[in-house]
Design a protein around this motif. Structure first.
Motif, PDB file in Angstrom:
ATOM      1  N   UNK A  62       0.925  -1.441  -0.082  1.00  0.00           N
ATOM      2  CA  UNK A  62       0.101  -0.051  -0.126  1.00  0.00           C
ATOM      3  C   UNK A  62       0.838   1.239   0.019  1.00  0.00           C
ATOM      4  N   UNK A  63       2.041   1.163  -0.080  1.00  0.00           N
ATOM      5  CA  UNK A  63       2.974   2.399  -0.117  1.00  0.00           C
ATOM      6  C   UNK A  63       2.956   3.053   1.124  1.00  0.00           C
ATOM      7  N   UNK A  64       2.524   2.408   2.218  1.00  0.00           N
ATOM      8  CA  UNK A  64       2.712   3.113   3.747  1.00  0.00           C
ATOM      9  C   UNK A  64       3.889   3.287   4.194  1.00  0.00           C
ATOM     10  N   UNK A  65       4.316   4.403   4.374  1.00  0.00           N
ATOM     11  CA  UNK A  65       5.589   4.538   5.169  1.00  0.00           C
ATOM     12  C   UNK A  65       5.470   4.842   6.686  1.00  0.00           C
ATOM     13  N   UNK A  66       4.544   4.714   7.550  1.00  0.00           N
ATOM     14  CA  UNK A  66       4.524   4.661   8.809  1.00  0.00           C
ATOM     15  C   UNK A  66       3.420   3.939   9.394  1.00  0.00           C
ATOM     16  N   UNK A  67       3.609   3.023  10.522  1.00  0.00           N
ATOM     17  CA  UNK A  67       2.500   2.499  10.952  1.00  0.00           C
ATOM     18  C   UNK A  67       1.235   3.235  11.266  1.00  0.00           C
ATOM     19  N   UNK A  68       0.087   2.703  10.830  1.00  0.00           N
ATOM     20  CA  UNK A  68      -1.278   3.298  10.845  1.00  0.00           C
ATOM     21  C   UNK A  68      -1.624   3.498  12.442  1.00  0.00           C
ATOM     22  N   UNK A  69      -2.108   4.730  12.811  1.00  0.00           N
ATOM     23  CA  UNK A  69      -2.529   5.060  14.232  1.00  0.00           C
ATOM     24  C   UNK A  69      -3.569   4.216  14.476  1.00  0.00           C
ATOM     25  N   UNK A  70      -4.275   3.826  13.518  1.00  0.00           N
ATOM     26  CA  UNK A  70      -5.389   3.109  13.669  1.00  0.00           C
ATOM     27  C   UNK A  70      -5.345   1.800  14.499  1.00  0.00           C
ATOM     28  N   UNK A  71      -4.031   1.060  14.345  1.00  0.00           N
ATOM     29  CA  UNK A  71      -3.706  -0.170  14.975  1.00  0.00           C
ATOM     30  C   UNK A  71      -3.844   0.214  16.558  1.00  0.00           C
ATOM     31  N   UNK A  72      -3.751   1.290  17.046  1.00  0.00           N
ATOM     32  CA  UNK A  72      -3.682   1.598  18.382  1.00  0.00           C
ATOM     33  C   UNK A  72      -5.253   0.949  19.001  1.00  0.00           C
ATOM     34  N   UNK A  73      -6.201   1.092  18.169  1.00  0.00           N
ATOM     35  CA  UNK A  73      -7.607   0.749  18.775  1.00  0.00           C
ATOM     36  C   UNK A  73      -8.192  -0.795  18.516  1.00  0.00           C
ATOM     37  N   UNK A  74      -7.222  -1.544  17.786  1.00  0.00           N
ATOM     38  CA  UNK A  74      -7.628  -2.893  17.564  1.00  0.00           C
ATOM     39  C   UNK A  74      -7.017  -3.793  18.261  1.00  0.00           C
ATOM     40  N   UNK A  75      -7.822  -3.913  19.739  1.00  0.00           N
ATOM     41  CA  UNK A  75      -7.194  -4.739  20.604  1.00  0.00           C
ATOM     42  C   UNK A  75      -7.571  -6.240  20.484  1.00  0.00           C
ATOM     43  N   UNK A  76      -8.348  -6.780  19.403  1.00  0.00           N
ATOM     44  CA  UNK A  76      -8.768  -7.911  19.073  1.00  0.00           C
ATOM     45  C   UNK A  76      -8.203  -8.601  17.851  1.00  0.00           C
ATOM     46  N   UNK A  77      -7.066  -7.901  17.364  1.00  0.00           N
ATOM     47  CA  UNK A  77      -6.551  -8.032  15.969  1.00  0.00           C
ATOM     48  C   UNK A  77      -5.949  -9.597  16.146  1.00  0.00           C
ATOM     49  N   UNK A  78      -6.312 -10.251  15.225  1.00  0.00           N
ATOM     50  CA  UNK A  78      -5.456 -11.564  15.261  1.00  0.00           C
ATOM     51  C   UNK A  78      -4.555 -11.631  13.742  1.00  0.00           C
ATOM     52  N   UNK A  79      -5.030 -11.056  12.922  1.00  0.00           N
ATOM     53  CA  UNK A  79      -3.942 -11.080  11.487  1.00  0.00           C
ATOM     54  C   UNK A  79      -3.545  -9.635  10.963  1.00  0.00           C
ATOM     55  N   UNK A  80      -2.426  -9.497  10.853  1.00  0.00           N
ATOM     56  CA  UNK A  80      -1.862  -8.290  10.511  1.00  0.00           C
ATOM     57  C   UNK A  80      -0.875  -8.229   9.330  1.00  0.00           C
ATOM     58  N   UNK A  81      -1.286  -7.798   8.086  1.00  0.00           N
ATOM     59  CA  UNK A  81      -0.477  -7.930   6.900  1.00  0.00           C
ATOM     60  C   UNK A  81      -0.083  -6.536   6.541  1.00  0.00           C
ATOM     61  N   UNK A  82       1.380  -6.212   6.858  1.00  0.00           N
ATOM     62  CA  UNK A  82       1.666  -4.812   6.321  1.00  0.00           C
ATOM     63  C   UNK A  82       3.201  -4.944   5.340  1.00  0.00           C
TER      64      UNK A  82
END
Length: 1153
Positions: free
Chosen positions: A596-616
């Motif tokens: 996704x051409x992302x250069x920084x970790x999305x702040x959104x991740x702070x709110x995902x307390x039940x996240x099981x899979x993360x693909x960056x």
């Protein structure tokens, strides 16, 4: 006449007597006081208990009425309670008072919540019991011996105690306690139950006597009709004596590791109606006669992937109703006689090996309800199902086959059809409109991944009950998205790879509330605004579009559980909306943001307390991973292909030891982490030791980083199956703790600084299939213990480019499953070990650049799967002959025997053995596959190989199966180049340089019309350059230098692109590109390049011209040898040439010709 009158009168009187008797039987039965008291006490002792907690008193019976009329109570004529049915009422408590009902014959307590042991209940106090059902009650512990005293039992059901926990929503269903038979054992329990006809003990642990149950049952229960022992820990093989149970009608043994069926198993069981052997690890051949038993109605042998079989010719008298064979190795063609199965309702053949067309007789099975033939090799047209022939057909699954032709519109009109799934086939053309769409019952329609064209028919859009629609992966015309608004009940929509127009002509239309939406590869340029109103979305896929810009906050719905935005140029707001307290996503479990051409970790991740899979993966992120990324809920993390340098933000102001600091690292608190891929980054320093302590870890990929130090111990990671840490700077020895990882399948440690001997101790890993140790510092002799099988499951062994030395013993390797063996670029010597002959599945054998001293290994011709054979730069010698031309190398596509001491003529027999090189690929229209294998873990290992192509040593990271190469250069071959070389029609690379061939260049080379590189330099060839060679339109590199050729050089097609260097050293050649005109003579000839000089390969480089022609053939050149990048023909290759030259000189000094 009087006699007749007397008989009639007698019959009348007898009939009146019988009526009187039955009328007494129908009189209300008066409940006895002791029976009433026991039942009322039972009611007092019981209570309703949802989820094991008290809910309310059990108040089912009215004490003011006769107890024989109470619900669930049955009395005999004397007022004794003989039957009690309290099943599935969610009750708990004590039922001791029930044991006072001594006349009980039928007791049914199934489906309640007692959650206790049976030991305190004396069932021997109920001696008249004939039917006892205690299933699904959460009973656990030892089955009491008192059960064995119920000698009148006809039916006993102790099954499925764990289902009680599942019914009550208990999270530890699989680990919950269950009943067991240890003391007393199985034999003790049943030895007195001679009248037993039905035994249900599913889920009861009988593993303590698992080898004896079969004979015991056959001997002690001669009247058995139903035997159900699924998931009991039983071990096989089954005994043949089960066939001697004359009344056996139903046998259920699912989920037991039986593994083997005896010959003629159950083939004489004439009363058998139902057989279920699901997931029993069965192998071998299934007895076909079972399918032909006269009363058989149901067979389910699913999930036995090693079990082979075929369907027989079915007789018209067959009673078969249900046939379940998914995930087995059954195969062959479906017999036409399948139309004789007149009572068939369910046929499931998912993931089998069936092929051919489906018999048309299947379209007349009028009772057929479910037909599932997914993922086989069926072909031809879809059978002409019609409403008269299959009026009851409710689900039709034909996905993943090779069905062709167009879709018959009458399929949509089948009167009972609810599911039509035709995805991933080869269907073509337009879909025609069909009648009576408004009357259709179709709820699920899958036409995805075919070759369908044209617009979507309006008939589909008018299906009133349609809930799930998948038409993605076709070649439909671009369409407006709002056409789907009219499907009012739509919940799931997949439009993959359809160009969508999001503008709506009617602003009043509203889209149904979708739950699953797939718009990947739909040429979207912005986030669709209609998602604003989609408040039930759980699955959203917008990947692989052209969306760019900021991700809007309204995209994130509280209901979302899976979001895929991969392959879009997007970014996230730097700050979340602080005013919105509801900006949290408790349901979100999977988030895909790869590429996704992302250069920084999305702040959104702070709110995902039940996240099981993360693909960056495959973004531009750099620096340290923020600590808030590491959620304890994460089980899958993919950060590959970024520029990250630290796994976390280091804690400051703390003077801690390295072990203490390791414990404080956020990644060390990831107890659920199962997959972690951080490959291709800039991580450095030691690998955290805590990764070796993660009990859930299955996949760890850290390759292509700068990690240093030693490998962690993995003693506390017993589930680890894939470990890849290649291309780092790891040092030291291999940790012996790896032997504790008994599930390890892939171990890749190559390209490090590891210093150790060959790790034979890894043979203790029972599942190891890939072992890569290449390009490290492993050294010493490879000593082998004789008469011992090593690495029985190994598929790939790559120990190339190390410092192994000495001779390989004659018993070097006996890994019968080995597919790829690479031991090149070491210091090994002696003969090739003949024990390799046991590796009958070998596809790749690379022993190049060693010091083996042997003749050509003719015995390898017996390898039916061998595709790559590299013998380059050794001391092999002698002539190549004595081939079995009938057998030959059936699949050999790369043969490199350059830089050895082979001699003699290039025999016709030798060329005739190269079978696959004689098969044309029809202009490269064949499927582009790579040599390798896909393993259970989803990992595809691609074999690499190093060959000399166009005079350049090239490392192919992966090798196309259509790439063919024959390199016989730098040997002592002589004689004429035989005309039979014309049969090698699929050759891409042919190198005969540095030999002593003489005579003319055979014009038969024109038949090699797929040839891309041809090197005949440094021979004694004479005569003219055959003009027929100009027909080789794929030819990109040519070297005829330093021969005795004469005459003019052909000029058409590719030959007009080659430079002067391709023809140097031929004093009698003339014409372009040479400066020598054809009427000039006596021009001096430069000396040939020195074969053993320091710069011989650098000089030789100047004799080559790589010409990639810019018309049609260029694409194929790019596909087959596209790993060569032209703008890298600089210092890196020069360095390689120097290294290659040094190696070549070493080889020449060791074995001079």
């Amino acid at each position: 006449m009087k006699t007749l009158y007397f008989l009639v009168s007698l019959f009348f009187l007898f009939s009146c007597f019988l009526s009187l008797v039955f009328s007494f039987d129908d009189l209300p039965k008066q409940c006895l006081d002791d029976q009433r008291s026991s039942l009322l006490q039972l009611q007092h002792d019981l209570y309703y208990a949802l989820d094991f907690t008290f809910s309310s008193k059990f108040d089912l019976w009215d004490a003011n009425t006769d107890c024989c009329s109470w619900e669930g109570v049955t009395c005999d004529a004397s007022g004794h309670v003989v039957g009690l049915d309290l099943s599935y009422r969610s009750i708990s408590g004590s039922f001791h008072s029930m044991l006072d009902l001594r006349h009980l014959q039928h007791l049914h307590l199934a489906g309640n919540n007692f959650n206790t042991t049976l030991l305190s209940y004396g069932f021997d106090k109920l001696p008249n019991l004939t039917h006892l059902n205690l299933s699904s009650l959460c009973f656990h512990g030892q089955i009491p011996v008192a059960m064995s005293f119920l000698t009148r039992l006809v039916s006993l059901d102790l099954s499925n105690q764990k289902h009680c926990y599942m019914r009550n929503g208990d999270g530890y269903f699989y680990d919950s306690p269950t009943l067991k038979l240890e003391k007393p054992n199985f034999k003790t329990l049943i030895k007195n139950l001679r009248h037993l006809r039905e035994l249900y003990s599913d889920g009861v642990d009988i593993s303590f006597q698992s080898g004896e149950w079969c004979e015991t049952t056959s001997l002690l229960l001669p009247n058995l009709q139903v035997l159900s022992l699924s998931n009991c820990g039983l071990k096989g093989p089954l005994c043949s004596s089960l066939s001697r149970l004359p009344f056996l009608s139903k046998l259920v043994l699912d989920w037991n590791p039986i593994s083997y069926l005896p010959p003629n198993f159950l083939t004489n069981s004439s009363n058998l109606t139902s057989l279920s052997l699901v997931d029993c690890s069965l192998s071998g051949h299934f007895p076909t006669d079972i399918l032909l038993l006269p009363k058989i109605q149901s067979i389910d042998i699913s999930f036995n992937d090693q079990l082979m079989g075929q369907l027989p010719e079915f007789p018209p008298s067959s009673a078969l109703r249900i046939l379940e064979l998914p995930f087995t190795d059954f195969g062959g063609k479906l017999p036409e006689s399948i139309g004789n199965l007149k009572f068939l309702t369910d046929l499931t053949l998912i993931f089998c090996q069936f092929y051919g067309s489906i018999p048309s007789s299947i379209t007349n099975l009028s009772h057929l309800v479910n037909l599932d033939l997914r993922y086989n090799n069926f072909s031809g047209l879809i059978p002409p199902f019609h409403r008269i022939g299959v009026p009851n057909l409710a689900s039709l699954y034909l996905d993943g086959n090779g069905f062709s032709g167009s879709i018959n519109p009458y399929l949509f009109t089948l009167p009972s059809l609810r599911v039509l799934s035709l995805g991933a086939d080869r269907l073509v053309g337009k879909i025609d409109e069909f009648p009576n769409a408004s009357a259709s019952l179709i709820e699920e329609l899958d036409l995805g991944y075919n070759y369908l064209t044209g617009p979507i028919p309006n008939s589909i859009l008018k299906l009133p009950r349609l809930e799930s629609l998948n038409i993605g992966g076709n070649s439909f015309s671009s369409m407006k998205f709002d056409i789907f608004f009219q499907i009012k009940n739509l919940r799931e929509l997949d439009l993959y790879n359809i160009s969508m127009l999001m503008e709506s002509d009617n602003k009043t239309l509203t889209l149904p509330q979708l739950e699953i939406l797939g718009l990947n590869s739909c040429n979207l340029t912005e986030f669709p605004e209609f998602i604003k109103t989609q408040d039930k979305l759980t699955f959203l896929d917008l990947s692989d579009n052209h969306i760019h810009g900021v991700v809007p906050n309204w995209l994130w719905k509280a209901t979302l559980s899976r979001v895929d935005l991969s392959f879009n140029a997007i970014y996230f707001p730097k700050q979340l909306p602080s005013s919105d307290a509801n900006f949290s996503f408790p349901m979100l479990r999977q988030l895909y943001l790869g590429s996704c051409n992302i250069s920084v970790f999305p702040e959104l991740l702070k709110n995902l307390e039940n996240l099981e899979l993360l693909d960056l993966s495959n973004n531009r992120m750099s620096g340290a991973i923020p600590n808030w990324v590491w959620k304890k809920s994460l089980g899958y993390v993919n950060l590959a292909y970024n520029h990250l340098s630290s796994l976390d933000q280091l804690l400051s102001n703390q003077s801690l030891t390295s072990s203490q600091a390791s414990l404080l690292r956020p990644i060390c608190d990831m107890s659920r982490l199962s997959l972690f891929d951080a490959s291709h980054n800039n991580f450095s320093g030691p690998i955290p030791n805590c990764l070796g302590n993660m009990s859930a870890l299955r996949y760890l990929d850290l390759h292509a980083n700068n990690f240093s130090g030693i490998l962690p111990n993995f003693t506390k990671a017993p589930k680890l199956s894939i470990l890849r840490v290649s291309e780092n700077r790891l040092k030291g020895k291999l940790p012996r703790s790896l032997v504790e990882c008994t599930q390890l399948q892939i171990l890749d440690l190559g390209n490090n600084l590891l210093l150790d001997t060959f790790p034979f101790w890894l043979e203790k890993l029972p599942a190891l299939i890939v072992l890569v140790l290449r390009e490290s510092r492993f050294c010493g002799q490879i000593k082998y213990v004789k008469n011992k099988t090593v690495f029985p499951t190994l598929d790939v062994l790559d120990i190339a480019s190390n410092e192994f030395s000495g001779e390989l013993s004659i018993d070097f390797f006996q890994a019968s499953q080995l597919r790829s063996l690479k031991i090149g670029r070491n210091n090994l010597e002696g003969k090739l070990p003949r024990s390799l002959a046991t590796c009958s599945k070998l596809e790749v054998l690379d022993v190049g650049n060693n010091m083996f001293h042997d003749t050509f290994p003719v015995w390898l011709v017996k390898y039916p799967f061998l595709k790559v054979l590299i013998l380059r730069a050794n001391r092999f010698y002698g002539t190549i002959k004595a081939f079995d031309t009938g057998l030959g190398f059936q699949n050999l596509s790369i043969l490199d025997i350059a830089s050895n001491n082979f001699s003699g003529n290039l025999s016709v027999e030798f060329l005739q053995c190269l079978k696959v090189m004689m098969q044309t690929t029809h202009g490269h229209k064949s499927k582009l596959d790579y040599i390798g294998r896909l393993y259970n873990g989803g990992q595809y290992y691609e074999d690499s190989v190093t060959v000399v192509n166009k005079g350049i040593e090239m490392f192919y990271q992966k090798v196309l199966t259509i790439f063919t190469c024959l390199d016989l250069s730098s040997n002592g071959f002589h004689g004429r180049i035989t005309e039979e070389i014309r049969f090698l029609m699929s050759l891409k690379v042919l190198n005969l340089s540095y030999n002593s061939f003489f005579g003319e260049i055979p014009s038969a080379l024109e038949n090699l019309n797929e040839l891309e590189s041809l090197d005949l330099s440094m021979n004694n060839l004479s005569g003219k350059v055959p003009p027929q060679l100009t027909g080789l339109t794929f030819l990109a590199a040519l070297n005829f230098s330093y021969n005795k050729l004469e005459g003019s050089i052909p000029q058409s097609n590719q030959f007009g692109t080659f430079s002067n260097d391709s023809y140097l050293g031929n004093p009698k050649l003339c014409g372009p590109p040479l400066s020598r005109k054809c009427d000039e003579v006596g021009i001096s000839v430069p000396p040939p390049p020195r074969e053993d000089g320091k710069d011989s390969w650098l000089d030789a480089m100047s004799t080559w011209q790589i010409a990639l022609i810019g018309y049609g053939s260029g694409l194929v050149v790019g596909l087959c040898i596209g790993f060569t990048v032209l703008n890298e023909l600089g210092n890196r290759w020069v360095y390689k040439f120097k290294m290659y030259g040094n190696q070549n000189r070493r080889s020449r000094r060791l074995h001079p010709s």
